[in-house]
Scaffold this active site. Structure first.
Site, PDB file in Angstrom:
ATOM      1  N   GLY A  12      13.338  36.060  17.789  1.00 40.08           N
ATOM      2  CA  GLY A  12      13.172  37.428  17.287  1.00 40.08           C
ATOM      3  C   GLY A  12      12.816  38.373  18.416  1.00 40.08           C
ATOM      4  N   GLY A  14      12.343  41.766  17.890  1.00 37.81           N
ATOM      5  CA  GLY A  14      11.725  43.006  17.408  1.00 37.81           C
ATOM      6  C   GLY A  14      10.438  43.233  18.193  1.00 37.81           C
ATOM      7  N   ALA A  16       7.348  42.504  17.563  1.00 34.46           N
ATOM      8  CA  ALA A  16       6.404  41.382  17.614  1.00 34.46           C
ATOM      9  C   ALA A  16       6.832  40.389  18.692  1.00 34.46           C
ATOM     10  CB  ALA A  16       6.323  40.691  16.254  1.00 34.46           C
ATOM     11  N   PHE A 116      -1.247  59.764   7.110  1.00 29.72           N
ATOM     12  CA  PHE A 116      -0.324  58.819   6.474  1.00 29.72           C
ATOM     13  C   PHE A 116      -1.014  58.282   5.230  1.00 29.72           C
ATOM     14  CE2 PHE A 116       3.508  56.312   7.664  1.00 29.72           C
ATOM     15  CZ  PHE A 116       4.120  57.239   8.478  1.00 29.72           C
ATOM     16  N   ASP A 217      15.378  34.570   7.656  1.00 26.32           N
ATOM     17  CA  ASP A 217      15.787  33.244   8.152  1.00 26.32           C
ATOM     18  C   ASP A 217      14.567  32.403   8.550  1.00 26.32           C
ATOM     19  OD1 ASP A 217      18.023  34.803   8.055  1.00 26.32           O
ATOM     20  OD2 ASP A 217      18.748  34.310  10.052  1.00 26.32           O
ATOM     21  N   GLN A 236       6.486  45.177  -1.117  1.00 26.98           N
ATOM     22  CA  GLN A 236       6.208  46.609  -1.258  1.00 26.98           C
ATOM     23  C   GLN A 236       7.476  47.438  -1.465  1.00 26.98           C
ATOM     24  OE1 GLN A 236       4.920  49.129   2.321  1.00 26.98           O
ATOM     25  NE2 GLN A 236       3.097  49.111   1.043  1.00 26.98           N
ATOM     26  N   HIS A 238       8.733  51.189  -1.161  1.00 29.28           N
ATOM     27  CA  HIS A 238       8.352  52.478  -0.574  1.00 29.28           C
ATOM     28  C   HIS A 238       8.757  53.569  -1.561  1.00 29.28           C
ATOM     29  CE1 HIS A 238       8.116  55.851   2.144  1.00 29.28           C
ATOM     30  NE2 HIS A 238       7.668  55.078   3.120  1.00 29.28           N
ATOM     31  N   LEU A 248      15.458  54.913   3.973  1.00 28.07           N
ATOM     32  CA  LEU A 248      14.066  55.361   3.990  1.00 28.07           C
ATOM     33  C   LEU A 248      13.908  56.828   4.397  1.00 28.07           C
ATOM     34  CD1 LEU A 248      11.210  54.142   3.607  1.00 28.07           C
ATOM     35  CD2 LEU A 248      11.035  54.255   6.076  1.00 28.07           C
ATOM     36  N   GLU A 251       7.146  58.197   5.216  1.00 25.52           N
ATOM     37  CA  GLU A 251       5.940  58.761   4.625  1.00 25.52           C
ATOM     38  C   GLU A 251       5.416  59.945   5.456  1.00 25.52           C
ATOM     39  OE1 GLU A 251       3.421  55.665   2.799  1.00 25.52           O
ATOM     40  OE2 GLU A 251       1.944  56.368   4.232  1.00 25.52           O
ATOM     41  N   ARG A 282       1.202  53.293  -1.032  1.00 22.68           N
ATOM     42  CA  ARG A 282       2.575  53.234  -1.548  1.00 22.68           C
ATOM     43  C   ARG A 282       2.693  52.583  -2.918  1.00 22.68           C
ATOM     44  NH1 ARG A 282       5.182  51.522   4.259  1.00 22.68           N
ATOM     45  NH2 ARG A 282       4.949  53.607   5.133  1.00 22.68           N
ATOM     46  N   HIS A 349      10.917  47.665   0.575  1.00 23.66           N
ATOM     47  CA  HIS A 349      10.671  48.103   1.945  1.00 23.66           C
ATOM     48  C   HIS A 349      10.004  47.070   2.835  1.00 23.66           C
ATOM     49  CE1 HIS A 349       9.929  50.856   5.184  1.00 23.66           C
ATOM     50  NE2 HIS A 349       8.615  50.718   5.090  1.00 23.66           N
ATOM     51  N   ARG A 391       0.477  46.995   1.984  1.00 23.28           N
ATOM     52  CA  ARG A 391       0.288  47.469   3.353  1.00 23.28           C
ATOM     53  C   ARG A 391       0.188  48.986   3.383  1.00 23.28           C
ATOM     54  NH1 ARG A 391       3.697  49.562   7.388  1.00 23.28           N
ATOM     55  NH2 ARG A 391       5.665  49.068   6.348  1.00 23.28           N
ATOM     56  N   SER A 396       2.068  48.450  10.069  1.00 20.90           N
ATOM     57  CA  SER A 396       2.914  47.316  10.460  1.00 20.90           C
ATOM     58  C   SER A 396       3.173  47.333  11.959  1.00 20.90           C
ATOM     59  CB  SER A 396       4.233  47.317   9.712  1.00 20.90           C
ATOM     60  OG  SER A 396       5.083  46.347  10.281  1.00 20.90           O
ATOM     61  N   LEU A 397       3.558  48.485  12.495  1.00 18.94           N
ATOM     62  CA  LEU A 397       3.814  48.531  13.938  1.00 18.94           C
ATOM     63  C   LEU A 397       2.565  48.086  14.695  1.00 18.94           C
ATOM     64  CD1 LEU A 397       5.956  51.774  14.521  1.00 18.94           C
ATOM     65  CD2 LEU A 397       6.703  49.435  14.104  1.00 18.94           C
TER      66      LEU A 397
HETATM   67  C1  LIG Z   1      13.459  51.900   7.784  1.00 18.80           C
HETATM   68  C2  LIG Z   1      12.101  51.357   8.131  1.00 18.80           C
HETATM   69  C3  LIG Z   1      11.132  52.195   8.655  1.00 18.80           C
HETATM   70  C4  LIG Z   1       9.870  51.703   8.984  1.00 18.80           C
HETATM   71  N1  LIG Z   1       8.942  52.554   9.498  1.00 18.80           N
HETATM   72  C5  LIG Z   1       7.723  52.066   9.859  1.00 18.80           C
HETATM   73  C6  LIG Z   1       6.755  52.904  10.462  1.00 18.80           C
HETATM   74  O1  LIG Z   1       6.982  54.089  10.718  1.00 18.80           O
HETATM   75  N2  LIG Z   1       5.552  52.375  10.778  1.00 18.80           N
HETATM   76  C7  LIG Z   1       5.251  51.060  10.548  1.00 18.80           C
HETATM   77  O2  LIG Z   1       4.140  50.643  10.870  1.00 18.80           O
HETATM   78  N3  LIG Z   1       6.170  50.241   9.986  1.00 18.80           N
HETATM   79  C8  LIG Z   1       7.391  50.706   9.649  1.00 18.80           C
HETATM   80  N4  LIG Z   1       8.317  49.851   9.087  1.00 18.80           N
HETATM   81  C9  LIG Z   1       8.030  48.414   9.024  1.00 18.80           C
HETATM   82  C10 LIG Z   1       8.243  47.789  10.405  1.00 18.80           C
HETATM   83  O3  LIG Z   1       9.216  48.499  11.106  1.00 18.80           O
HETATM   84  C11 LIG Z   1       8.667  46.336  10.314  1.00 18.80           C
HETATM   85  O4  LIG Z   1       7.734  45.637   9.547  1.00 18.80           O
HETATM   86  C12 LIG Z   1       8.726  45.724  11.705  1.00 18.80           C
HETATM   87  O5  LIG Z   1       9.579  46.471  12.540  1.00 18.80           O
HETATM   88  C13 LIG Z   1       9.123  44.265  11.754  1.00 18.80           C
HETATM   89  O6  LIG Z   1       9.116  43.893  13.105  1.00 18.80           O
HETATM   90  P1  LIG Z   1       9.324  42.400  13.567  1.00 18.80           P
HETATM   91  O7  LIG Z   1       9.136  42.367  15.054  1.00 18.80           O
HETATM   92  O8  LIG Z   1       8.489  41.515  12.749  1.00 18.80           O
HETATM   93  O9  LIG Z   1      10.835  42.095  13.197  1.00 18.80           O
HETATM   94  P2  LIG Z   1      12.207  42.904  13.408  1.00 18.80           P
HETATM   95  O10 LIG Z   1      12.045  44.119  14.215  1.00 18.80           O
HETATM   96  O11 LIG Z   1      12.856  43.010  12.087  1.00 18.80           O
HETATM   97  O12 LIG Z   1      13.032  41.882  14.298  1.00 18.80           O
HETATM   98  C14 LIG Z   1      13.439  40.628  13.804  1.00 18.80           C
HETATM   99  C15 LIG Z   1      14.120  39.899  14.937  1.00 18.80           C
HETATM  100  O13 LIG Z   1      14.378  38.556  14.548  1.00 18.80           O
HETATM  101  C16 LIG Z   1      15.686  38.201  14.908  1.00 18.80           C
HETATM  102  N5  LIG Z   1      16.115  37.131  14.012  1.00 18.80           N
HETATM  103  C17 LIG Z   1      15.968  37.047  12.668  1.00 18.80           C
HETATM  104  N6  LIG Z   1      16.487  35.886  12.221  1.00 18.80           N
HETATM  105  C18 LIG Z   1      16.942  35.227  13.302  1.00 18.80           C
HETATM  106  C19 LIG Z   1      17.588  33.975  13.509  1.00 18.80           C
HETATM  107  N7  LIG Z   1      17.888  33.158  12.490  1.00 18.80           N
HETATM  108  N8  LIG Z   1      17.929  33.627  14.751  1.00 18.80           N
HETATM  109  C20 LIG Z   1      17.667  34.448  15.809  1.00 18.80           C
HETATM  110  N9  LIG Z   1      17.069  35.639  15.677  1.00 18.80           N
HETATM  111  C21 LIG Z   1      16.707  36.010  14.440  1.00 18.80           C
HETATM  112  C22 LIG Z   1      16.479  39.485  14.799  1.00 18.80           C
HETATM  113  O14 LIG Z   1      17.657  39.418  15.580  1.00 18.80           O
HETATM  114  C23 LIG Z   1      15.464  40.491  15.340  1.00 18.80           C
HETATM  115  O15 LIG Z   1      15.531  40.528  16.749  1.00 18.80           O
HETATM  116  C24 LIG Z   1       9.574  50.334   8.757  1.00 18.80           C
HETATM  117  C25 LIG Z   1      10.547  49.490   8.243  1.00 18.80           C
HETATM  118  C26 LIG Z   1      11.786  49.991   7.916  1.00 18.80           C
HETATM  119  C27 LIG Z   1      12.800  49.041   7.325  1.00 18.80           C
END
Ligand SMILES: Cc1cc2nc3c(=O)[nH]c(=O)nc-3n(C[C@H](O)[C@H](O)[C@H](O)COP(=O)(O)OP(=O)(O)OC[C@H]3O[C@@H](n4cnc5c(N)ncnc54)[C@H](O)[C@@H]3O)c2cc1C
Length: 584
Positions: A12, A14, A16, A116, A217, A236, A238, A248, A251, A282, A349, A391, A396-397
């Site tokens: 992953g 993202g 995190a 927020f 996954d 949750q 939204h 989205l 907020e 929310r 959401h 939440r 979350s960020l």
């Molecule tokens: C539209 C939207 C707006 C948001 N706005 C906010 C906000 O303003 N503030 C806030 O705090 N939160 C917000 N959130 C929530 C927050 O963005 C998410 O909870 C957060 O980004 C999740 O981050 P993550 O690093 O856990 O995963 P993600 O950023 O979702 O990344 C997941 C990663 O895992 C990888 N992956 C998944 N499955 C596999 C696999 N089988 N094999 C290899 N790679 C895989 C993907 O390729 C990706 O790189 C928002 C969410 C959404 C949907």
């Protein structure tokens, strides 16, 4: 089949995963695997911001932040984890700033902050400006900064590589099996430490703000390996998804002064949350919207949505602080939000539940709290649990960067002490190959689009904002049938390069399994708490349900539940943290 070895494999890319990678980069051999190009991860879509009690715009404290988070969670969050997150938040933001995140600024040059939902001053007195932001593209700029830093410090990226299974030898996690999407080649990645940061899983619902890749996954793989998921009943919605698509509308639109109105033009949140109104958490706002619709006060010809009124903000504020929202409203609804209200309806959401972990990201194996050696998780795929039953926006960020970093630090310590990883057995490879062969060899089997549509409809109808016994029982039995059908999926495309039909089928199998965990846990929780609202049990019941459910999948696909206590350690020293009825 290629065999590769790294000290640390992070699944992953993202926020995190990247935050953990940055922590380890330079001193350790770190690989980040992502089924998408890293910058397409859903974190890049985060709009509104990231919370921290910096106190730049007005007085604020980490204690108030912790109180709001615990109250927002409907008292299900683990309080020590919340304390860790909220205390670390100001440092984490300054660190992001130093890494290069271009936050919006106040006139005096400090990082700007805005109100927020659920974030208040002085234990609920009034909304507070706590959320740091970069216009409404906060996730986008954080992602670019951490990706640059990762590349700069030598993190090895495997882009468009999809992880299919986990290697476990004698209870120790020691690698993953993945497929390179451009060639269809299988890779065995051995590692001394594996971290899952695979993100959220809103794609099991028909209307969602989540990206197509959010198919859970990581959770599916954890279930397949007999490890538990926690708090799965809490999903949750939204309040402001753009009607009817569910895209989205952050907020922050309400944080900047937008208000919700029903079809009669009334600002209805004044009735449901008289103190903080449109900035209530929310779960409460989403339920209030449905109450308005049920009472026949919806907007539009079908009276089937409500309106988000931004006309009072003025076009300058909209253009400078909410440019993405302005563009979404224009492109997808043909509306200029400075002149007309935007039609909205709740959209699936965020998932509070996930892979249970300690505050250092170590994955928990069972109700006794034993840890799985070699395995970490963070981000939306994980459940620390800082969000409990609901939440707060912009938490979350914060969760991602605080606990991503802690995983990185803990993995570094582990690598100092742990010896070589045990050898990977051949069983996992056979299992992966068998699974793929079964899908490819069954051209006349069940079709992915049909089964997926059935799943999304079922979850949307029976396992969404309002739930009840009969609907959930029905959902559990239908999900068991969908699970049976998902084992008979057939893929007609047998090509090896970018075989999306194959990856869709694999993802759908995960979606069905974690959806069953959601429905099964929701059926068991016979109370209403946070985002889990039971029409037949409308009250919260702390005597029987102030606890987490763990859900494990048996070999035959059935879900087995057990319980873990909620950590209430702050309440022992400070009465504000003692569970009580939530009033806003
Ligand atoms: C539209 C939207 C707006 C948001 N706005 C906010 C906000 O303003 N503030 C806030 O705090 N939160 C917000 N959130 C929530 C927050 O963005 C998410 O909870 C957060 O980004 C999740 O981050 P993550 O690093 O856990 O995963 P993600 O950023 O979702 O990344 C997941 C990663 O895992 C990888 N992956 C998944 N499955 C596999 C696999 N089988 N094999 C290899 N790679 C895989 C993907 O390729 C990706 O790189 C928002 C969410 C959404 C949907």
């Amino acid at each position: 089949m290629d065999i590769l070895f790294h000290d640390v494999v992070i699944v992953g890319a993202g926020l995190a995963g990247l935050r953990a990678a940055v922590e380890l980069a330079g001193s350790r051999d770190v690989a980040v695997l992502s089924k998408l190009h890293p910058l397409r991860s859903h974190s890049g879509a985060a709009q509104g911001g990231i919370s921290a009690a910096l106190g730049n715009a007005e007085e604020d404290t980490s204690l108030w932040h912790a109180y709001d988070t615990v109250k927002g969670s409907d008292y299900l969050a683990d309080q020590r984890a919340v304390q860790v997150m909220c205390n670390d938040a100001p440092r984490a933001i300054i660190e992001l700033e130093h890494l290069g995140v271009p936050f919006s600024r106040l006139p005096n040059g400090r990082i700007a902050q805005r109100p927020f939902g659920g974030h208040t001053r002085n234990f609920g007195e009034a909304p507070v400006q706590r959320t740091c932001y970069a216009a409404d593209r906060t996730g986008h700029v954080c992602m670019h900064t951490l990706y640059e830093q990762s590349l700069n410090h030598g993190v090895k990226f495997y882009d468009e590589v999809q992880v299919l299974d986990l290697c476990v030898t004698d209870g120790t996690v020691n690698g993953v099996v993945a497929m390179e999407l451009r060639s269809g080649r299988l890779l065995l990645m051995q590692a001394r430490a594996v971290m899952f940061a695979t993100g959220g899983y809103g794609k099991a619902w028909k209307t969602t703000s989540n990206a197509f890749a959010n198919t859970g996954d990581g959770l599916g793989i954890v279930l397949n390996n007999g490890f538990p998921l926690q708090d799965m009943e809490f999903v949750q919605f939204h309040p402001t998804g753009l009607y009817p698509l569910g895209i989205l509308i952050t907020e922050a639109a309400r944080g900047e002064g937008g208000v919700l109105r029903n079809g009669e033009g009334e600002r209805f949140m004044e009735r449901y949350a008289p103190t903080i109104k449109d900035l209530a958490p929310r779960d409460i706002v989403s339920r209030s919207i449905y109450e308005e619709l049920k009472s026949g006060r919806g907007a539009g010809p079908g009276k089937d949505h409500v309106l988000l009124d931004l006309t009072g903000l003025g076009s300058d504020i909209i253009a400078s602080r909410l440019p993405e929202i302005e563009s979404f409203a224009r492109v997808y609804a043909g509306i200029d939000p400075s002149r007309e209200p935007v039609p909205v309806l709740p959209t699936c959401h965020y998932a509070m539940g996930g892979i249970p972990t300690t505050v250092n990201g170590r994955v928990i194996a069972n109700a006794a709290g034993d840890e799985v050696p070699g395995f970490w998780a963070a981000g939306e795929a994980a459940c620390v649990s800082v969000h409990g039953a609901n939440r707060l926006g912009s938490n979350s960020l914060l969760d991602l960067i605080v606990f991503g970093r802690r995983c990185g630090k803990d993995i570094a310590m582990w690598l100092e002490r742990a010896g070589a990883a045990p050898e990977v057995g051949s069983g996992v490879l056979e299992r992966v190959r068998d699974g793929i062969d079964r899908l490819l060899g069954n051209r006349n089997g069940e079709k992915v689009p049909e089964l997926r549509a059935d799943l999304q409809r079922l979850m949307m109808d029976q396992v969404s904002v309002f739930r009840h016994e009969e609907g959930l029982k029905n959902a559990v039995s239908e999900l068991m049938e969908l699970q049976r059908r998902s084992r008979c999926l057939g893929v007609s495309d047998t090509s090896r390069q970018f075989n999306q039909e194959l990856t869709d089928a694999i993802e759908l199998q995960h979606m069905v399994n974690y959806s069953l965990a959601v429905a099964r846990s929701a059926l068991e929780r016979r109370e209403s708490r946070g985002a889990h609202s039971r029409e037949d049990y409308p009250d919260r019941n702390d005597a029987d349900f102030l606890k987490h459910f763990l859900c494990v999948m048996d070999g035959d696909g059935a879900m087995r539940l057990s319980e873990r206590p909620v950590d209430l350690s702050l309440a022992e020293h400070n009465p504000v943290f003692v569970p009580k009825k939530r009033v806003y």
